[in-house]
Design a protein around this motif. Structure first.
Motif, PDB file in Angstrom:
ATOM      1  N   LEU A 203      -5.617   0.292  -0.353  1.00 31.47           N
ATOM      2  CA  LEU A 203      -5.824  -0.842  -1.258  1.00 31.47           C
ATOM      3  C   LEU A 203      -6.427  -0.377  -2.574  1.00 31.47           C
ATOM      4  CD1 LEU A 203      -6.016  -3.800  -2.028  1.00 31.47           C
ATOM      5  CD2 LEU A 203      -7.978  -4.019  -0.482  1.00 31.47           C
ATOM      6  N   ALA A 204      -7.425   0.491  -2.491  1.00 32.85           N
ATOM      7  CA  ALA A 204      -8.073   0.996  -3.712  1.00 32.85           C
ATOM      8  C   ALA A 204      -7.080   1.761  -4.580  1.00 32.85           C
ATOM      9  CB  ALA A 204      -9.256   1.884  -3.333  1.00 32.85           C
ATOM     10  N   ARG A 205      -6.261   2.589  -3.952  1.00 31.83           N
ATOM     11  CA  ARG A 205      -5.270   3.368  -4.722  1.00 31.83           C
ATOM     12  C   ARG A 205      -4.255   2.457  -5.385  1.00 31.83           C
ATOM     13  NH1 ARG A 205      -5.441   6.907  -0.202  1.00 31.83           N
ATOM     14  NH2 ARG A 205      -3.517   5.965   0.573  1.00 31.83           N
ATOM     15  N   ALA A 206      -3.841   1.402  -4.695  1.00 31.02           N
ATOM     16  CA  ALA A 206      -2.871   0.475  -5.277  1.00 31.02           C
ATOM     17  C   ALA A 206      -3.434  -0.181  -6.533  1.00 31.02           C
ATOM     18  CB  ALA A 206      -2.487  -0.586  -4.246  1.00 31.02           C
ATOM     19  N   ILE A 207      -4.716  -0.533  -6.490  1.00 31.81           N
ATOM     20  CA  ILE A 207      -5.351  -1.132  -7.665  1.00 31.81           C
ATOM     21  C   ILE A 207      -5.458  -0.111  -8.789  1.00 31.81           C
ATOM     22  CG2 ILE A 207      -7.523  -2.095  -8.545  1.00 31.81           C
ATOM     23  CD1 ILE A 207      -7.840  -3.427  -5.755  1.00 31.81           C
ATOM     24  N   ALA A 208      -5.888   1.105  -8.453  1.00 27.90           N
ATOM     25  CA  ALA A 208      -6.013   2.162  -9.461  1.00 27.90           C
ATOM     26  C   ALA A 208      -4.658   2.516 -10.070  1.00 27.90           C
ATOM     27  CB  ALA A 208      -6.648   3.399  -8.838  1.00 27.90           C
ATOM     28  N   ASN A 209      -3.600   2.411  -9.267  1.00 27.12           N
ATOM     29  CA  ASN A 209      -2.245   2.721  -9.739  1.00 27.12           C
ATOM     30  C   ASN A 209      -1.578   1.536 -10.415  1.00 27.12           C
ATOM     31  OD1 ASN A 209      -2.435   5.326  -8.737  1.00 27.12           O
ATOM     32  ND2 ASN A 209      -1.506   4.805  -6.762  1.00 27.12           N
ATOM     33  N   ARG A 210      -2.293   0.426 -10.521  1.00 30.76           N
ATOM     34  CA  ARG A 210      -1.788  -0.794 -11.163  1.00 30.76           C
ATOM     35  C   ARG A 210      -0.486  -1.275 -10.519  1.00 30.76           C
ATOM     36  NH1 ARG A 210      -4.931  -2.362 -14.896  1.00 30.76           N
ATOM     37  NH2 ARG A 210      -6.275  -0.954 -16.073  1.00 30.76           N
ATOM     38  N   ASP A 211      -0.531  -1.387  -9.180  1.00 32.14           N
ATOM     39  CA  ASP A 211       0.620  -1.842  -8.407  1.00 32.14           C
ATOM     40  C   ASP A 211       0.241  -3.151  -7.712  1.00 32.14           C
ATOM     41  OD1 ASP A 211       2.694  -2.270  -6.604  1.00 32.14           O
ATOM     42  OD2 ASP A 211       2.931  -0.139  -6.149  1.00 32.14           O
ATOM     43  N   PRO A 212       0.463  -4.306  -8.356  1.00 35.63           N
ATOM     44  CA  PRO A 212       0.041  -5.594  -7.786  1.00 35.63           C
ATOM     45  C   PRO A 212       0.663  -5.892  -6.422  1.00 35.63           C
ATOM     46  CG  PRO A 212       0.584  -5.840 -10.103  1.00 35.63           C
ATOM     47  CD  PRO A 212       1.048  -4.470  -9.697  1.00 35.63           C
ATOM     48  N   ARG A 213       1.962  -5.591  -6.266  1.00 36.65           N
ATOM     49  CA  ARG A 213       2.615  -5.897  -4.989  1.00 36.65           C
ATOM     50  C   ARG A 213       2.017  -5.072  -3.865  1.00 36.65           C
ATOM     51  NH1 ARG A 213       9.077  -6.027  -4.499  1.00 36.65           N
ATOM     52  NH2 ARG A 213       8.636  -7.847  -5.812  1.00 36.65           N
ATOM     53  N   GLU A 214       1.817  -3.781  -4.096  1.00 37.13           N
ATOM     54  CA  GLU A 214       1.229  -2.919  -3.071  1.00 37.13           C
ATOM     55  C   GLU A 214      -0.210  -3.349  -2.772  1.00 37.13           C
ATOM     56  OE1 GLU A 214       0.446   0.362  -0.446  1.00 37.13           O
ATOM     57  OE2 GLU A 214       2.207  -0.808  -1.029  1.00 37.13           O
ATOM     58  N   ALA A 215      -0.955  -3.740  -3.804  1.00 38.93           N
ATOM     59  CA  ALA A 215      -2.332  -4.176  -3.602  1.00 38.93           C
ATOM     60  C   ALA A 215      -2.385  -5.437  -2.747  1.00 38.93           C
ATOM     61  CB  ALA A 215      -3.012  -4.425  -4.949  1.00 38.93           C
ATOM     62  N   GLU A 216      -1.511  -6.378  -3.033  1.00 35.93           N
ATOM     63  CA  GLU A 216      -1.471  -7.618  -2.261  1.00 35.93           C
ATOM     64  C   GLU A 216      -1.083  -7.344  -0.811  1.00 35.93           C
ATOM     65  OE1 GLU A 216       1.412 -11.413  -2.409  1.00 35.93           O
ATOM     66  OE2 GLU A 216       0.125 -11.205  -4.180  1.00 35.93           O
ATOM     67  N   GLU A 217      -0.081  -6.502  -0.619  1.00 37.90           N
ATOM     68  CA  GLU A 217       0.357  -6.173   0.736  1.00 37.90           C
ATOM     69  C   GLU A 217      -0.728  -5.416   1.500  1.00 37.90           C
ATOM     70  OE1 GLU A 217       4.001  -4.060   0.311  1.00 37.90           O
ATOM     71  OE2 GLU A 217       5.179  -5.860  -0.189  1.00 37.90           O
ATOM     72  N   ALA A 218      -1.438  -4.532   0.794  1.00 37.20           N
ATOM     73  CA  ALA A 218      -2.504  -3.766   1.439  1.00 37.20           C
ATOM     74  C   ALA A 218      -3.659  -4.676   1.851  1.00 37.20           C
ATOM     75  CB  ALA A 218      -3.009  -2.672   0.497  1.00 37.20           C
ATOM     76  N   MET A 219      -3.991  -5.655   1.015  1.00 38.65           N
ATOM     77  CA  MET A 219      -5.060  -6.591   1.371  1.00 38.65           C
ATOM     78  C   MET A 219      -4.636  -7.435   2.569  1.00 38.65           C
ATOM     79  SD  MET A 219      -8.142  -7.653   0.701  1.00 38.65           S
ATOM     80  CE  MET A 219      -8.703  -7.503  -1.004  1.00 38.65           C
ATOM     81  N   ALA A 220      -3.387  -7.886   2.583  1.00 36.66           N
ATOM     82  CA  ALA A 220      -2.904  -8.677   3.711  1.00 36.66           C
ATOM     83  C   ALA A 220      -2.961  -7.867   5.001  1.00 36.66           C
ATOM     84  CB  ALA A 220      -1.474  -9.155   3.447  1.00 36.66           C
ATOM     85  N   ALA A 221      -2.543  -6.611   4.941  1.00 32.98           N
ATOM     86  CA  ALA A 221      -2.569  -5.747   6.119  1.00 32.98           C
ATOM     87  C   ALA A 221      -4.002  -5.527   6.586  1.00 32.98           C
ATOM     88  CB  ALA A 221      -1.903  -4.412   5.800  1.00 32.98           C
TER      89      ALA A 221
END
Length: 232
Positions: A203-221
């Motif tokens: 989740l942290a990497r997705a935010i740092a990489n500015r990937d909203p879809r991955e961040a949302e999916e990671a939080m859901a998981a």
């Protein structure tokens, strides 16, 4: 400002409260701006200082104004503790279930994660990553891990750039202090703890990489696995 007709004490206080709120709106006051004193409102509204004192006290309890001895009242800031108190009351009186709160929290935090991926400053993103890495340094979950976990979610909410989302997530903190240790307790093996820590880092990497879809999916998981296991 219209004079309030003399009525029952409770009604007078309620009307005085509404009058102060109207004053703030009509004068376009912002957080930290000073308000006239109780005497001013008492004179304008045609009520006693006792009524205004009670009205100011009620407004202060709701965090709508800040009142300090010897200082003029000021416009208060949005405060998640008020939402937290309401949630705690609803839980203790069986109006809602813990599962209801976590379902709402999951939905909100998925959105804050996506927004954080879009809006986080480099400093905010780095802090989120740093917290996720700090959690991984603990050999065994303990009090500091709980605080790091809570800070992780608060940092994401702040990075979302939405002040209301931020305060709503803050309102969940009292419940998080109970639920987070319980969630960690369901992960007894080192493999299970490694898995949940990995979800935080993803989740942290997705935010740092500015990937909203991955961040949302990671939080859901994260919620589905960690909190879902707790509720089951």
């Amino acid at each position: 400002m219209a004079v309030i007709a003399h009525e029952e004490g409770g009604s007078l206080v309620a009307k005085a409260v509404e009058a102060v709120k109207a004053y703030i709106r009509e004068h376009h006051l912002h957080v930290g701006d000073a308000l006239p004193g109780e005497g001013y409102f008492a004179e304008q509204l045609g009520v006693s200082r006792a009524v205004m004192r009670e009205a100011f006290g009620g407004l202060a309890a709701l965090k709508l104004i800040d009142v300090a001895n010897g200082r003029r009242a000021k416009v208060g800031a949005l405060d998640g503790s008020i939402i937290a108190a309401s949630l705690d009351h609803a839980l203790s009186t069986d109006q809602i279930r813990v599962a209801d709160i976590w379902d709402v929290r999951r939905t909100i935090e998925m959105r804050t994660a996506a927004l954080a991926a879009r809006n986080a400053t480099p400093v905010q993103a780095a802090r989120i990553v740093a917290i996720s890495e700090a959690m991984a340094k603990d050999d065994q979950p303990h009090e500091q891990t709980t605080e790091d976990d809570i800070d992780f979610h608060l940092a994401i909410a702040e990075a979302s750039g939405n002040a209301l989302f931020n305060q709503i997530v803050i309102s969940f903190v009292p419940l998080m202090r109970v639920a987070v240790p319980q969630a960690w307790s369901t992960r007894q093996s080192s493999e299970e703890r490694t898995d949940i820590l990995g979800r935080h880092r993803r989740l942290a990497r997705a935010i740092a990489n500015r990937d909203p879809r991955e961040a949302e999916e990671a939080m859901a998981a994260h919620f589905d696995e960690a909190i879902g296991a707790l509720l089951r």
